[in-house]
Scaffold this motif. Structure first.
Motif, PDB file in Angstrom:
ATOM      1  N   ARG A   1       0.833  -1.209   0.000  1.00 55.95           N
ATOM      2  CA  ARG A   1       0.000   0.000   0.000  1.00 55.95           C
ATOM      3  C   ARG A   1       0.867   1.260   0.000  1.00 55.95           C
ATOM      4  NH1 ARG A   1      -4.674  -0.450   4.286  1.00 55.95           N
ATOM      5  NH2 ARG A   1      -5.362   1.375   3.100  1.00 55.95           N
ATOM      6  N   LEU A   2       2.034   1.202   0.645  1.00 54.51           N
ATOM      7  CA  LEU A   2       2.954   2.338   0.599  1.00 54.51           C
ATOM      8  C   LEU A   2       3.400   2.573  -0.841  1.00 54.51           C
ATOM      9  CD1 LEU A   2       4.657   4.444   2.149  1.00 54.51           C
ATOM     10  CD2 LEU A   2       6.450   2.713   2.332  1.00 54.51           C
ATOM     11  N   ARG A   3       3.686   1.493  -1.555  1.00 55.65           N
ATOM     12  CA  ARG A   3       4.073   1.616  -2.960  1.00 55.65           C
ATOM     13  C   ARG A   3       2.974   2.315  -3.760  1.00 55.65           C
ATOM     14  NH1 ARG A   3       4.783  -3.562  -4.105  1.00 55.65           N
ATOM     15  NH2 ARG A   3       7.066  -3.659  -4.031  1.00 55.65           N
ATOM     16  N   GLN A   4       1.731   1.994  -3.481  1.00 59.81           N
ATOM     17  CA  GLN A   4       0.615   2.608  -4.196  1.00 59.81           C
ATOM     18  C   GLN A   4       0.496   4.094  -3.887  1.00 59.81           C
ATOM     19  OE1 GLN A   4      -2.515   0.066  -2.746  1.00 59.81           O
ATOM     20  NE2 GLN A   4      -2.170  -1.524  -4.288  1.00 59.81           N
ATOM     21  N   VAL A   5       0.622   4.458  -2.617  1.00 59.45           N
ATOM     22  CA  VAL A   5       0.501   5.864  -2.220  1.00 59.45           C
ATOM     23  C   VAL A   5       1.594   6.714  -2.850  1.00 59.45           C
ATOM     24  CG1 VAL A   5       0.735   7.447  -0.263  1.00 59.45           C
ATOM     25  CG2 VAL A   5      -0.753   5.452  -0.073  1.00 59.45           C
ATOM     26  N   LEU A   6       2.793   6.169  -2.950  1.00 59.09           N
ATOM     27  CA  LEU A   6       3.930   6.946  -3.447  1.00 59.09           C
ATOM     28  C   LEU A   6       4.180   6.749  -4.945  1.00 59.09           C
ATOM     29  CD1 LEU A   6       6.453   6.502  -0.485  1.00 59.09           C
ATOM     30  CD2 LEU A   6       4.794   8.328  -0.881  1.00 59.09           C
ATOM     31  N   GLY A   7       3.370   5.935  -5.596  1.00 60.36           N
ATOM     32  CA  GLY A   7       3.540   5.738  -7.031  1.00 60.36           C
ATOM     33  C   GLY A   7       4.800   4.989  -7.395  1.00 60.36           C
TER      34      GLY A   7
END
Length: 245
Positions: free
Chosen positions: A172-178
């Motif tokens: 989910r961190l990867r998703q938030v930060l693109g």
């Protein structure tokens, strides 16, 4: 022409004051959670810290790291929401007698710190076959952690506190930060000036864990080879005493 000609430099020990400065940075480095000042970290200071990270050792000189500098409060609030969700899940993983103690700990400074930093690992940066990674494919992540340590020690030397926020879902961190799917988020750090820090690790001061004595971590000539009176073990006990551990 020999490409190594003129590439060597002296490699003797540091002068005593220089050596002591290195050890001071190591022994006084702390994981900072709640003492951040709102004072911004100037670009020239942050540049020196990141340059130290970029000069970390890496297996096969692959340099797999990238540094995402995060000032935007909206983005950081989203990351904090991820932390709060993961932290609520983490509480239940501990035995009942430790849950209240866990809840009392301040475990992040995502919004309090003036700048956040996400350090990632790109396993494809040096190609599919990397010198030194042929038999252990985790070497790229280990190399990235070396960059994290360099950043932490350089920040300590600059008087900048660092807190590592590890309680977060990396997907989910990867998703938030693109962050691209192939790239691995390795460390999420909070950076900022601090007026004071604990003389010993905060989790030790607050009774969560203690630093292990050298006899618990040192073996000789194979796993579990104990030699209680070995001169190295005696010297390490003395060194830990001098370091205040």
């Amino acid at each position: 022409m020999d490409p190594t000609k003129g590439a060597l430099q002296p490699s003797g020990p540091f002068l005593p004051a220089e050596r002591e400065a290195v050890y001071r940075a190591i022994f006084t480095r702390r994981d900072v959670r709640s003492q951040f000042s709102p004072q911004p970290v100037p670009d020239d200071v942050l540049a020196r810290i990141l340059t130290a990270g970029h000069h970390a050792p890496s297996v096969g000189f692959m340099q797999p790291w990238s540094f995402l500098v995060l000032h935007c409060l909206d983005t950081r609030h989203k990351v904090r929401a991820l932390f709060e969700e993961a932290n609520a899940e983490a509480v239940a993983m501990f035995p009942p007698e430790k849950q209240a103690h866990y809840r009392s700990l301040k475990l992040e400074g995502i919004v309090d710190a003036p700048v956040n930093l996400c350090i990632t690992c790109d396993p494809d940066r040096a190609g599919p076959v990397v010198l030194g990674r042929t038999h252990d494919m985790a070497m790229d992540r280990y190399s990235t952690v070396c960059a994290v340590q360099n950043i932490w020690l350089a920040a300590r030397a600059e008087g900048v506190g660092v807190g590592w926020v590890s309680i977060v879902d990396p997907i989910r961190l990867r998703q938030v930060l693109g962050i691209p799917e192939r790239v691995i988020p390795v460390a999420y750090l909070c950076l900022g000036y601090v007026h004071e820090a604990y003389a010993r690790p905060e989790l030790e001061v607050k009774g969560w864990r203690r630093r292990l004595p050298p006899e618990d971590i040192l073996s000789f000539d194979g796993w579990g080879g104990q030699r209680p009176d070995h001169p190295l073990l005696v010297a390490m006990r003395a060194a830990m005493g001098e370091a205040g551990s």
